[in-house]
Design a protein around this motif. Structure first.
Motif, PDB file in Angstrom:
ATOM      1  N   GLU A 165       4.958  23.102 134.568  1.00  0.00           N
ATOM      2  CA  GLU A 165       5.362  22.636 133.250  1.00  0.00           C
ATOM      3  C   GLU A 165       5.021  23.666 132.178  1.00  0.00           C
ATOM      4  O   GLU A 165       3.846  23.982 131.953  1.00  0.00           O
ATOM      5  N   ASP A 166       6.060  24.236 131.565  1.00  0.00           N
ATOM      6  CA  ASP A 166       5.931  25.094 130.387  1.00  0.00           C
ATOM      7  C   ASP A 166       4.960  26.259 130.619  1.00  0.00           C
ATOM      8  O   ASP A 166       4.036  26.487 129.836  1.00  0.00           O
ATOM      9  N   VAL A 167       5.197  27.024 131.699  1.00  0.00           N
ATOM     10  CA  VAL A 167       4.317  28.135 132.060  1.00  0.00           C
ATOM     11  C   VAL A 167       4.901  29.452 131.549  1.00  0.00           C
ATOM     12  O   VAL A 167       6.078  29.739 131.754  1.00  0.00           O
ATOM     13  N   SER A 168       4.059  30.260 130.894  1.00  0.00           N
ATOM     14  CA  SER A 168       4.469  31.573 130.399  1.00  0.00           C
ATOM     15  C   SER A 168       3.376  32.595 130.683  1.00  0.00           C
ATOM     16  O   SER A 168       2.200  32.326 130.454  1.00  0.00           O
ATOM     17  N   PHE A 169       3.755  33.757 131.207  1.00  0.00           N
ATOM     18  CA  PHE A 169       2.848  34.901 131.313  1.00  0.00           C
ATOM     19  C   PHE A 169       3.686  36.142 131.610  1.00  0.00           C
ATOM     20  O   PHE A 169       4.859  36.052 131.950  1.00  0.00           O
ATOM     21  N   ARG A 170       3.056  37.311 131.476  1.00  0.00           N
ATOM     22  CA  ARG A 170       3.765  38.573 131.666  1.00  0.00           C
ATOM     23  C   ARG A 170       2.928  39.499 132.538  1.00  0.00           C
ATOM     24  O   ARG A 170       1.727  39.652 132.321  1.00  0.00           O
ATOM     25  N   VAL A 171       3.576  40.113 133.529  1.00  0.00           N
ATOM     26  CA  VAL A 171       2.940  41.109 134.389  1.00  0.00           C
ATOM     27  C   VAL A 171       3.531  42.465 134.028  1.00  0.00           C
ATOM     28  O   VAL A 171       4.749  42.655 134.081  1.00  0.00           O
ATOM     29  N   GLU A 172       2.674  43.406 133.656  1.00  0.00           N
ATOM     30  CA  GLU A 172       3.143  44.722 133.226  1.00  0.00           C
ATOM     31  C   GLU A 172       3.486  45.596 134.439  1.00  0.00           C
ATOM     32  O   GLU A 172       2.976  45.390 135.538  1.00  0.00           O
ATOM     33  N   ALA A 173       4.328  46.580 134.217  1.00  0.00           N
ATOM     34  CA  ALA A 173       4.687  47.525 135.276  1.00  0.00           C
ATOM     35  C   ALA A 173       3.439  48.253 135.767  1.00  0.00           C
ATOM     36  O   ALA A 173       2.600  48.679 134.971  1.00  0.00           O
ATOM     37  N   GLY A 174       3.299  48.372 137.075  1.00  0.00           N
ATOM     38  CA  GLY A 174       2.170  49.074 137.661  1.00  0.00           C
ATOM     39  C   GLY A 174       0.877  48.287 137.691  1.00  0.00           C
ATOM     40  O   GLY A 174      -0.182  48.850 137.989  1.00  0.00           O
ATOM     41  N   GLU A 175       0.942  47.003 137.431  1.00  0.00           N
ATOM     42  CA  GLU A 175      -0.252  46.161 137.351  1.00  0.00           C
ATOM     43  C   GLU A 175      -0.417  45.313 138.615  1.00  0.00           C
ATOM     44  O   GLU A 175       0.557  44.882 139.225  1.00  0.00           O
ATOM     45  N   VAL A 176      -1.677  45.075 139.000  1.00  0.00           N
ATOM     46  CA  VAL A 176      -1.988  44.072 140.012  1.00  0.00           C
ATOM     47  C   VAL A 176      -2.483  42.838 139.258  1.00  0.00           C
ATOM     48  O   VAL A 176      -3.552  42.862 138.647  1.00  0.00           O
ATOM     49  N   TYR A 177      -1.697  41.790 139.296  1.00  0.00           N
ATOM     50  CA  TYR A 177      -1.941  40.601 138.477  1.00  0.00           C
ATOM     51  C   TYR A 177      -2.226  39.420 139.387  1.00  0.00           C
ATOM     52  O   TYR A 177      -1.539  39.209 140.385  1.00  0.00           O
ATOM     53  N   GLY A 178      -3.237  38.643 139.046  1.00  0.00           N
ATOM     54  CA  GLY A 178      -3.630  37.516 139.877  1.00  0.00           C
ATOM     55  C   GLY A 178      -3.038  36.209 139.408  1.00  0.00           C
ATOM     56  O   GLY A 178      -3.092  35.887 138.215  1.00  0.00           O
ATOM     57  N   LEU A 179      -2.477  35.452 140.342  1.00  0.00           N
ATOM     58  CA  LEU A 179      -2.006  34.094 140.074  1.00  0.00           C
ATOM     59  C   LEU A 179      -2.981  33.167 140.781  1.00  0.00           C
ATOM     60  O   LEU A 179      -2.995  33.067 142.002  1.00  0.00           O
ATOM     61  N   LEU A 180      -3.820  32.527 139.998  1.00  0.00           N
ATOM     62  CA  LEU A 180      -4.988  31.827 140.523  1.00  0.00           C
ATOM     63  C   LEU A 180      -4.825  30.320 140.388  1.00  0.00           C
ATOM     64  O   LEU A 180      -4.377  29.825 139.359  1.00  0.00           O
ATOM     65  N   GLY A 181      -5.203  29.607 141.433  1.00  0.00           N
ATOM     66  CA  GLY A 181      -5.159  28.143 141.395  1.00  0.00           C
ATOM     67  C   GLY A 181      -5.462  27.570 142.754  1.00  0.00           C
ATOM     68  O   GLY A 181      -5.303  28.236 143.773  1.00  0.00           O
TER      69      GLY A 181
END
Length: 242
Positions: A18-34
């Protein structure tokens, strides 16, 4: 490189996100936690164009998952948790080569890529053996190599260290570091706080389909005055009221 804007996903009366927003930048290791069931896999399936958002928009490498799904699929590598989906009667090499051919790669390029991936994941001892009797960890290595065979710009990894022993998990972390050095964009989904802490500087934390935090781990630690990521997670979740 990955833009998620006000995304919701419903299945009948059930709201998965529900209504989720985020941005992953180029060259980044980004965590999706839950925790399990938070909506992480649903989010990744939408990024991979397997599911469509009910509301909102997702762009991957500048392409809309709704409008330009073929362009998105050309640029991503995806590994989902659970069943690794390998062909048990084929060798590890044949499994990886098959997926390379599906991406239109030439035979020579596939062979060269397999040799490199075999070295990266230390698969030489079992590369030409049928995968049927493999351990879970061996199969997971092959599945990750298959995900990377076409050298994608954006890599989506859903619980990728499932089944890996300590040694294999360390190899995986080194590979992630190498891929980041090559400029790859990596979204890493996990409920393992230690893995997230080792690999990611920024995260999105989802609880029961709602975004609870998106930003730098340092910012999250400063906000709650805690260093331990398990404690941080529980503090955020308990404060969400859901």
């Amino acid at each position: 490189m990955i833009e998620v804007r006000k995304v919701s996903k419903t299945f009948g009366a059930f709201t998965a996100l529900e209504d989720v927003s985020f941005r992953v930048e180029a060259g980044e290791v980004y965590g999706l936690l839950g925790e399990n069931g938070a909506g992480k896999t649903t989010m990744m399936r939408m990024m991979a164009t397997i599911l469509k958002p009910t509301e909102g928009e997702i762009e991957v490498a500048g392409y809309s998952v709704r409008i330009e799904p073929d362009e998105v699929r050309r640029r991503i590598g995806i590994l989902f948790g659970g069943d690794v989906g390998l062909y048990s009667r084929l060798t590890a090499r044949e499994n990886i080569a098959y997926f390379g051919s599906m991406y239109g790669m030439e035979k020579q390029a596939i062979g060269e890529r397999i040799e490199r991936l075999s070295q990266m994941f230390e698969m030489g001892a079992f590369l030409d053996r049928r995968v049927g009797p493999f351990s879970r960890g061996m199969k997971q290595k092959v599945a990750i190599a298959r995900t990377l065979v076409h050298d994608p710009d954006v890599i989506l990894l859903d619980e990728p260290t499932t089944g890996l022993d300590v040694t294999a998990a360390n190899i995986f972390r080194r590979v992630i570091g190498r891929l980041q050095e090559e400029g790859k964009t990596i979204l890493f989904s996990s409920h393992n706080m230690g893995e997230i802490d080792k690999l990611c500087k920024r995260i999105a934390l989802i609880h029961k389909g709602r975004l609870q935090f998106a930003g730098a781990l340092e910012q999250l630690r400063a906000q709650y005055g805690k260093e331990d990521l398990d404690e941080l997670f529980m503090t955020v979740v308990e404060g969400s009221g859901r």
